[in-house]
Motif scaffolding. Structure first.
Motif, PDB file in Angstrom:
ATOM      1  N   GLN A  60       0.828  -1.217   0.000  1.00 17.40           N
ATOM      2  CA  GLN A  60       0.000   0.000   0.000  1.00 17.40           C
ATOM      3  C   GLN A  60       0.856   1.259   0.000  1.00 17.40           C
ATOM      4  N   ILE A  61       2.003   1.196   0.757  1.00 15.85           N
ATOM      5  CA  ILE A  61       2.869   2.378   0.796  1.00 15.85           C
ATOM      6  C   ILE A  61       3.561   2.563  -0.555  1.00 15.85           C
ATOM      7  N   VAL A  62       3.925   1.444  -1.198  1.00 13.43           N
ATOM      8  CA  VAL A  62       4.465   1.533  -2.563  1.00 13.43           C
ATOM      9  C   VAL A  62       3.445   2.245  -3.454  1.00 13.43           C
ATOM     10  N   ILE A  63       2.176   1.825  -3.363  1.00 10.93           N
ATOM     11  CA  ILE A  63       1.115   2.436  -4.181  1.00 10.93           C
ATOM     12  C   ILE A  63       0.993   3.924  -3.875  1.00 10.93           C
ATOM     13  N   MET A  64       1.043   4.273  -2.570  1.00 12.24           N
ATOM     14  CA  MET A  64       0.924   5.683  -2.193  1.00 12.24           C
ATOM     15  C   MET A  64       2.082   6.489  -2.784  1.00 12.24           C
ATOM     16  N   CYS A  65       3.288   5.916  -2.742  1.00 10.40           N
ATOM     17  CA  CYS A  65       4.444   6.627  -3.303  1.00 10.40           C
ATOM     18  C   CYS A  65       4.298   6.778  -4.822  1.00 10.40           C
ATOM     19  N   LEU A  66       3.818   5.732  -5.474  1.00  8.05           N
ATOM     20  CA  LEU A  66       3.618   5.802  -6.929  1.00  8.05           C
ATOM     21  C   LEU A  66       2.610   6.897  -7.266  1.00  8.05           C
ATOM     22  N   ILE A  67       1.536   6.972  -6.482  1.00  6.68           N
ATOM     23  CA  ILE A  67       0.525   8.016  -6.690  1.00  6.68           C
ATOM     24  C   ILE A  67       1.161   9.391  -6.540  1.00  6.68           C
ATOM     25  N   GLN A  68       1.928   9.560  -5.460  1.00  2.00           N
ATOM     26  CA  GLN A  68       2.524  10.861  -5.186  1.00  2.00           C
ATOM     27  C   GLN A  68       3.513  11.253  -6.284  1.00  2.00           C
ATOM     28  N   MET A  69       4.323  10.293  -6.722  1.00  2.00           N
ATOM     29  CA  MET A  69       5.300  10.599  -7.777  1.00  2.00           C
ATOM     30  C   MET A  69       4.599  10.857  -9.102  1.00  2.00           C
ATOM     31  N   GLY A  70       3.599  10.039  -9.384  1.00  2.00           N
ATOM     32  CA  GLY A  70       2.842  10.232 -10.627  1.00  2.00           C
ATOM     33  C   GLY A  70       2.137  11.579 -10.649  1.00  2.00           C
ATOM     34  N   GLY A  71       1.490  11.905  -9.529  1.00  2.00           N
ATOM     35  CA  GLY A  71       0.731  13.154  -9.445  1.00  2.00           C
ATOM     36  C   GLY A  71       1.629  14.373  -9.500  1.00  2.00           C
ATOM     37  N   LEU A  72       2.669  14.371  -8.650  1.00  3.81           N
ATOM     38  CA  LEU A  72       3.622  15.485  -8.636  1.00  3.81           C
ATOM     39  C   LEU A  72       4.311  15.611  -9.988  1.00  3.81           C
ATOM     40  N   GLY A  73       4.686  14.456 -10.522  1.00  6.32           N
ATOM     41  CA  GLY A  73       5.411  14.440 -11.798  1.00  6.32           C
ATOM     42  C   GLY A  73       4.597  15.099 -12.897  1.00  6.32           C
ATOM     43  N   ILE A  74       3.342  14.700 -12.988  1.00  4.77           N
ATOM     44  CA  ILE A  74       2.527  15.230 -14.086  1.00  4.77           C
ATOM     45  C   ILE A  74       2.251  16.715 -13.864  1.00  4.77           C
ATOM     46  N   MET A  75       2.028  17.111 -12.613  1.00  2.00           N
ATOM     47  CA  MET A  75       1.738  18.508 -12.314  1.00  2.00           C
ATOM     48  C   MET A  75       2.957  19.373 -12.626  1.00  2.00           C
ATOM     49  N   THR A  76       4.126  18.932 -12.182  1.00  2.00           N
ATOM     50  CA  THR A  76       5.350  19.690 -12.427  1.00  2.00           C
ATOM     51  C   THR A  76       5.655  19.750 -13.910  1.00  2.00           C
ATOM     52  N   MET A  77       5.558  18.588 -14.555  1.00  2.00           N
ATOM     53  CA  MET A  77       5.942  18.538 -15.969  1.00  2.00           C
ATOM     54  C   MET A  77       4.999  19.335 -16.851  1.00  2.00           C
ATOM     55  N   THR A  78       3.684  19.214 -16.597  1.00  2.00           N
ATOM     56  CA  THR A  78       2.762  19.982 -17.442  1.00  2.00           C
ATOM     57  C   THR A  78       2.977  21.473 -17.229  1.00  2.00           C
ATOM     58  N   THR A  79       3.113  21.892 -15.961  1.00  2.00           N
ATOM     59  CA  THR A  79       3.330  23.316 -15.703  1.00  2.00           C
ATOM     60  C   THR A  79       4.611  23.779 -16.404  1.00  2.00           C
ATOM     61  N   THR A  80       5.677  22.984 -16.265  1.00  2.00           N
ATOM     62  CA  THR A  80       6.950  23.325 -16.896  1.00  2.00           C
ATOM     63  C   THR A  80       6.830  23.405 -18.408  1.00  2.00           C
ATOM     64  N   VAL A  81       6.229  22.367 -18.962  1.00  2.00           N
ATOM     65  CA  VAL A  81       6.110  22.327 -20.415  1.00  2.00           C
ATOM     66  C   VAL A  81       5.368  23.544 -20.937  1.00  2.00           C
ATOM     67  N   PHE A  82       4.244  23.867 -20.289  1.00  2.00           N
ATOM     68  CA  PHE A  82       3.470  25.005 -20.763  1.00  2.00           C
ATOM     69  C   PHE A  82       4.263  26.303 -20.622  1.00  2.00           C
ATOM     70  N   LEU A  83       5.096  26.392 -19.564  1.00  2.00           N
ATOM     71  CA  LEU A  83       5.871  27.610 -19.355  1.00  2.00           C
ATOM     72  C   LEU A  83       7.061  27.702 -20.298  1.00  2.00           C
ATOM     73  N   LEU A  84       7.789  26.597 -20.423  1.00  2.00           N
ATOM     74  CA  LEU A  84       9.065  26.661 -21.129  1.00  2.00           C
ATOM     75  C   LEU A  84       8.934  26.562 -22.644  1.00  2.00           C
ATOM     76  N   LEU A  85       7.927  25.836 -23.102  1.00  2.00           N
ATOM     77  CA  LEU A  85       7.850  25.630 -24.549  1.00  2.00           C
ATOM     78  C   LEU A  85       7.107  26.751 -25.242  1.00  2.00           C
ATOM     79  N   GLY A  86       7.136  27.923 -24.633  1.00  2.00           N
ATOM     80  CA  GLY A  86       6.538  29.063 -25.319  1.00  2.00           C
ATOM     81  C   GLY A  86       5.036  29.073 -25.244  1.00  2.00           C
ATOM     82  N   LYS A  87       4.460  28.084 -24.606  1.00  2.00           N
ATOM     83  CA  LYS A  87       3.010  28.079 -24.462  1.00  2.00           C
ATOM     84  C   LYS A  87       2.674  28.839 -23.192  1.00  2.00           C
TER      85      LYS A  87
END
Ligand SMILES: [K+]
Ligand SMILES: [K+]
Lengths: 431, 431
Positions: A60-87
């Motif tokens: 369950q803790i593995v699952i919680m960590c995967l959720i946290q990494m997946g969620g943070l990852g997508i949030m950080t990456m989408t925000t970054t992508v939209f900011l850095l790629l001129g969008k």
């Protein structure tokens, strides 16, 4: 980017295949572990085995960590992508983010990530504390705190995983105001997207918000309110869902039901027992999903809003798509339309394969596929009974639903060179 | 324009309400007559009562006339609208039509209408003669000739009405090569649209065709071939559909099944007994439908092609949507996207209401609504059992599916004035 996600999923799958991850010490098997890991990293929440009973605390803790990494990852990456790629959103939006942008790219990225992390921790921490208060009363302090943390992480990341057991999600808390309100709050803020949260914190007044934030907030509110009213009206007298609840419980449960398809995936009432119009409406809400650069999925509220405004503009014979005194650029409108159509094609393709491989009714198939695409996690009960091919199809749909839009955004961000030689124009009749 | 259609429908409804229109001299009632008239004028073919047994010869001839007027009307009007409202196809296309355009508008219109009428009569006459040959062998000369004419008119206008009786459509002729081939030919040519037929007659060689004709022909062929292969693969061993037929019969019936959703509505095998993937594929084909300025419905082959090319362009990061060495203008692409989405919203709204009013499975509802929108007429059996509200919903859906796209085209055709003051641009994040 997609590779990073795939590696994280595979690592998770290997860990979850280990006997130590299973509650009874017998491995759940690689395919089911892969399914769980994909569902966690893509913060979907569809499950083939029950998280609370089939996985050990380690699992369950593995699952919680995967959720946290997946969620943070997508949030950080989408925000970054939209900011850095001129969008970039606008000059204004950029000013809010100026800390991150006024410096070198790398250190700007680090700062941005730190901001996102801190925001996430504040929301999850507050949510976990409040939930733990209530869960401790029911399950005692140790379990109460653990449940508080797990479900706060799962809710803010719009993951929809629960450890209550027996596929019951939050149904036993349907009338509990504290749990309902905290979870709904976490889902909604997690689904707004980082830039909108920043806007709310930094600017406070609605009229000073960026166009993007305005569109997201208004669309989200409209969807929540109309969803609530529709579910309340349709299910009020259904004895298997709202019918048996108190007046207060009816309102809470209808509200929760309008929040969860966007795209949390918890449920407080039985999804299977919903009336057909409610299921259909849920499919639409799951398709629309949450907002960009958030932990949620779907085509996104702003995409939906731009498509609706595009139709309105055509119907009233106007030239420009205008929202709140601003004109939406053509390529922006295009991208919205393309995302909407690609999503439909993906859902069509997946559900078409499932109509061949699975032996169930069409509504269940369409519901499950849309849930997987939108990384929602609501289910009419098909997922635990999927054939192996069906599992693979749903795994791929979850993955495509999660990394697809971002990949598309990145691909579109790079489009700056005009073709040197253009073909002559010629139109075709449409409609 | 919509008013003209509405008046024709009302006149038809009044005529069909008369006792003389019913086979037993007892009026079918206004609501069912209105349904039949709408279905005939919109060349849909959905029926609440059986045409062959419930209506008298007088009633049937009224229906045939309504079909002919509806089909000719829509073909003439769409062709005219596209030509006159500046939605000209190209200089080339205009040259084909030059007879109609080099003169005053009114006399041009008369010539155009005459050309369309003559083309229609040639196709229907040839079809009727061939069909009468075969029907006479079965039903004797009088009835054979009548059946030949009725079904040729019904097929070329993509109406899908039959007078064989008992809702059986053409199921008893599933293995008859002559009837199958003639009906399929009439459906396909009726669904290509007048300008494409003109192009084929006038230019002969594919490479000289207008871009529009090329797109329509290629898309139509691709849809027909892939539909045939899919239906053959899925239904080959289904004892209730293709399974019981000879090898030749299987091929004929699979071919017919790929032709009829675009958007004729006849059937030679039982639609209800199709496997779920076949039903789903049929829904997609009905949604796409036939080609513009034809007697068929749906969003149109060229609309679908432009949407697909739009997605392809975005995916390969190209700047322009290019087909066959030509660039498709932006407003053309927009219009395609808008039509696609509006159609979906219409289908969603109608089927959502039906999930509330009708007591049946979701697939039947989605199938029937798409069939009504696309003016197809295929049915999983829901239509004859509709509630009164359901009948009204389907009547409105047929009407919207028929006159909606044309009204839209006319509205779009008038859009020439640029707004004097434009708002500043600001983008929103999508996807
Ligand atoms: K989820
Ligand atoms: K039809």
């Amino acid at each position: 980017m997609a590779v990073g996600f795939a590696l994280l999923i595979l690592t998770g799958a290997v860990l979850l295949t280990l006997p130590i991850s299973a509650s009874d010490g017998k491995s759940v098997g690689f395919l089911d572990a892969l399914f769980t890991s994909t569902s966690a990293v893509c913060v979907t929440g569809l499950v083939v085995v029950d998280t609370g009973t089939r996985y050990s605390l380690f699992g369950q803790i593995v699952i919680m960590c995967l959720i946290q990494m997946g969620g943070l990852g997508i949030m950080t990456m989408t925000t970054t992508v939209f900011l850095l790629l001129g969008k970039k959103i606008t000059l204004r939006e950029r000013m809010v983010m100026q800390e991150a942008l006024n410096q070198s790219t790398l250190s700007g990225l680090v700062k941005l990530s730190r901001n996102i992390l801190i925001t996430t921790l504040i929301f999850e921490g507050t949510g976990a504390a409040l939930l733990a208060l209530r869960f401790s009363q029911i399950y005692g302090p140790t379990r109460g705190i653990y449940y508080g943390i797990f479900h706060a992480v799962s809710a803010f990341n719009n993951a929809g995983f629960d450890v209550i057991g027996n596929f019951k999600s939050l149904t036993q808390f349907a009338e509990d105001p504290l749990i309902n309100c905290v979870i709904m709050g976490l889902i909604i803020f997690g689904g707004l997207g980082f830039s909108v949260i920043q806007d709310i914190i930094a600017r406070k007044k609605f009229k000073h918000f960026s166009l993007h934030s305005k569109v997201v907030i208004v669309t989200t509110l409209l969807l929540l309110v109309s969803g609530f009213l529709a579910f309340y009206a349709i299910e009020r007298s259904n004895p298997y869902t709202l019918g048996g609840l108190s007046r207060k419980g009816k309102i809470l449960a209808a509200a929760f039901q309008s929040v969860t398809p966007r795209t949390a995936g918890f449920n407080t009432i039985s999804i299977t027992d919903l009336k057909m119009p409610s299921k259909y409406l849920t499919i639409l809400l799951m398709y629309i999903g949450a907002s960009p650069a958030s932990t949620g999925g779907g085509i996104k509220t702003s995409t939906f809003a731009v498509i609706i405004m595009m139709i309105y503009t055509i119907l009233v014979s106007k030239e420009d798509v205008e929202i709140s005194g601003r004109r939406i650029p053509y390529d922006n409108i295009f991208k919205a339309a393309v995302i909407g159509v690609i999503a439909l094609l993906l859902i069509f393709t997946s559900s078409f394969i499932l109509t061949i491989t699975e032996n169930t009714d069409f509504m269940s198939i369409l519901f499950e596929t849309t849930s997987a695409f939108g990384t929602v996690g609501l289910s009419l009960g098909l997922t635990p009974n999927l054939t192996d091919i069906g599992k693979v199809v749903i795994i791929l749909t979850m993955f495509a639903g999660r990394v697809g839009p971002l990949t598309l955004a990145m691909a579109l961000g790079g489009r700056t060179n005009k073709a040197m030689i253009r073909f002559p124009e010629e139109r075709v009749l449409v409609g």
